[in-house]
Write a protein that holds these residues in place. Structure first.
Motif, short mmCIF file in Angstrom:
data_model
loop_
_atom_site.label_atom_id
_atom_site.label_comp_id
_atom_site.label_asym_id
_atom_site.label_seq_id
_atom_site.Cartn_x
_atom_site.Cartn_y
_atom_site.Cartn_z
N ALA A 93 0.82 -1.22 0.00
CA ALA A 93 0.00 0.00 0.00
C ALA A 93 0.85 1.27 0.00
O ALA A 93 0.55 2.23 -0.72
N ASP A 94 1.89 1.29 0.80
CA ASP A 94 2.75 2.48 0.86
C ASP A 94 3.42 2.77 -0.48
O ASP A 94 3.40 3.92 -0.94
N PRO A 95 4.02 1.77 -1.14
CA PRO A 95 4.61 2.04 -2.46
C PRO A 95 3.58 2.52 -3.49
O PRO A 95 3.90 3.36 -4.34
N ARG A 117 3.92 5.90 -5.63
CA ARG A 117 3.95 5.89 -7.10
C ARG A 117 2.83 6.71 -7.70
O ARG A 117 3.02 7.44 -8.67
N SER A 118 1.65 6.60 -7.11
CA SER A 118 0.47 7.27 -7.68
C SER A 118 0.32 8.71 -7.21
O SER A 118 -0.29 9.54 -7.90
N GLY A 119 0.86 9.01 -6.02
CA GLY A 119 0.66 10.33 -5.45
C GLY A 119 -0.71 10.53 -4.84
O GLY A 119 -1.08 11.65 -4.50
N GLU A 120 -1.47 9.42 -4.68
CA GLU A 120 -2.84 9.51 -4.17
C GLU A 120 -3.01 8.64 -2.93
O GLU A 120 -2.16 7.81 -2.61
N GLY A 143 -10.86 -9.06 -1.13
CA GLY A 143 -10.78 -7.64 -0.85
C GLY A 143 -10.46 -6.87 -2.12
O GLY A 143 -10.42 -7.41 -3.22
N ALA A 144 -10.23 -5.58 -1.94
CA ALA A 144 -9.88 -4.72 -3.07
C ALA A 144 -8.92 -3.65 -2.58
O ALA A 144 -8.96 -3.24 -1.41
N ILE A 145 -8.06 -3.20 -3.47
CA ILE A 145 -7.15 -2.10 -3.18
C ILE A 145 -7.39 -1.02 -4.21
O ILE A 145 -7.63 -1.31 -5.39
N GLY A 146 -7.36 0.23 -3.77
CA GLY A 146 -7.63 1.30 -4.71
C GLY A 146 -7.00 2.61 -4.30
O GLY A 146 -6.56 2.79 -3.16
N ILE A 147 -6.96 3.53 -5.25
CA ILE A 147 -6.50 4.88 -4.99
C ILE A 147 -7.67 5.83 -5.16
O ILE A 147 -8.65 5.53 -5.86
N GLY A 200 -2.50 0.80 -14.08
CA GLY A 200 -1.42 -0.18 -14.01
C GLY A 200 -0.81 -0.28 -12.62
O GLY A 200 -0.53 -1.39 -12.14
N TYR A 201 -0.61 0.86 -11.98
CA TYR A 201 -0.06 0.85 -10.62
C TYR A 201 -0.98 0.07 -9.66
O TYR A 201 -0.52 -0.74 -8.85
N VAL A 202 -2.28 0.34 -9.75
CA VAL A 202 -3.24 -0.31 -8.86
C VAL A 202 -3.29 -1.81 -9.11
O VAL A 202 -3.28 -2.62 -8.17
#
Length: 254
Positions: A90-92, A96-99, A212-216, A236-238
């Protein structure tokens, strides 16, 4: 009717605190967080440890939720492991995304946020761990609905709150979820908060089950282009982060 039993209330508060923590907690941290005397805290922790609801790390002396509690229901196990496995990725993703980054799972027809990383800037932000978000109006929720047939049926049959004029309607939700399953990710722009957009992807556990899900999420102008389409680089990052967590959970082959 008899009143509440204080010792049970305090034990429940300790369990909730441990469940919401991203790591193990020391007795002093628990005592300070709940404003309990150390002797009281130690007694409750010792009792919870004896019944298997809490475990103490022998090296550090710090506490975490125990296996007996986690195995009362598979959802508890999923949440605990999901959180611990996700932290390293999550931290990286936030960097990378800035969000802002959130990780969620389904709980009582909502998205339960189990981990939250702030945007890497100086803006004011509030920790969302433990918050409940709508399934139909968030990218995290759409991912979870897309691979949870029971939750999707309940959502389609129920009332969908219109948070903004862009919030998906009941007639459009089925098509939206089909698109999510086909593409492998979900997005929303202005459906929950008028000026905020999000991108999310599924996290898979053993057997490929979506746990689960991960998102910005961030300002629409940063997450999407002028036509409201999500930035392919951010997608792509997500997806990379979701695949990495899934591998750690045994949901994908390395």
């Amino acid at each position: 009717m008899p009143g509440a039993i204080q010792s049970i209330e305090r034990a429940a508060a300790i369990l909730r605190l441990l469940a919401s923590s991203s790591g193990k907690l020391g007795m002093g941290e628990i005592s300070r967080s709940l404003e309990l005397a150390k002797g009281t805290t130690h007694g409750i922790l010792r009792t919870l440890q004896q019944v298997g609801f809490v475990e103490q790390d022998t090296a550090s002396g710090r506490y975490q939720l125990g296996a007996a509690l986690l195995h009362l229901g598979s959802s508890y196990l999923d949440v605990n492991e999901l959180r611990s496995r996700s932290i390293n990725w999550a931290d990286p993703l936030a960097s990378r995304s800035g969000e802002a980054v959130r990780i969620g799972t389904v709980l009582d027809g909502k998205v339960l946020v189990v981990h939250h990383v702030f945007r890497p800037d100086d803006t004011f932000q509030t920790l969302d761990v433990g918050s409940l978000l709508p399934l139909h109006a968030t990218a995290l929720g759409k991912v979870l609905l897309a691979w949870d047939a029971a939750a999707a049926i309940v959502a389609v049959r129920g009332e969908l709150t219109a948070f903004t004029r862009k919030t998906v309607t009941k007639s459009g939700l089925g098509r939206a979820l089909a698109t999510v399953r086909e593409s492998g990710w979900a997005a929303e722009a202005g459906e929950y908060h008028p000026e905020e957009a999000g991108i999310a992807a599924p996290i898979r556990g053993h057997g490929g089950l979506v746990v689960g899900a991960i998102g910005i999420s961030g300002p629409t102008e940063r997450v999407c282009d002028a036509r409201g389409r999500p930035d392919p680089t951010l997608i792509g990052y997500v997806r990379d982060a979701a695949r990495a967590i899934s591998r750690d959970l045994g949901g994908l082959r390395t």
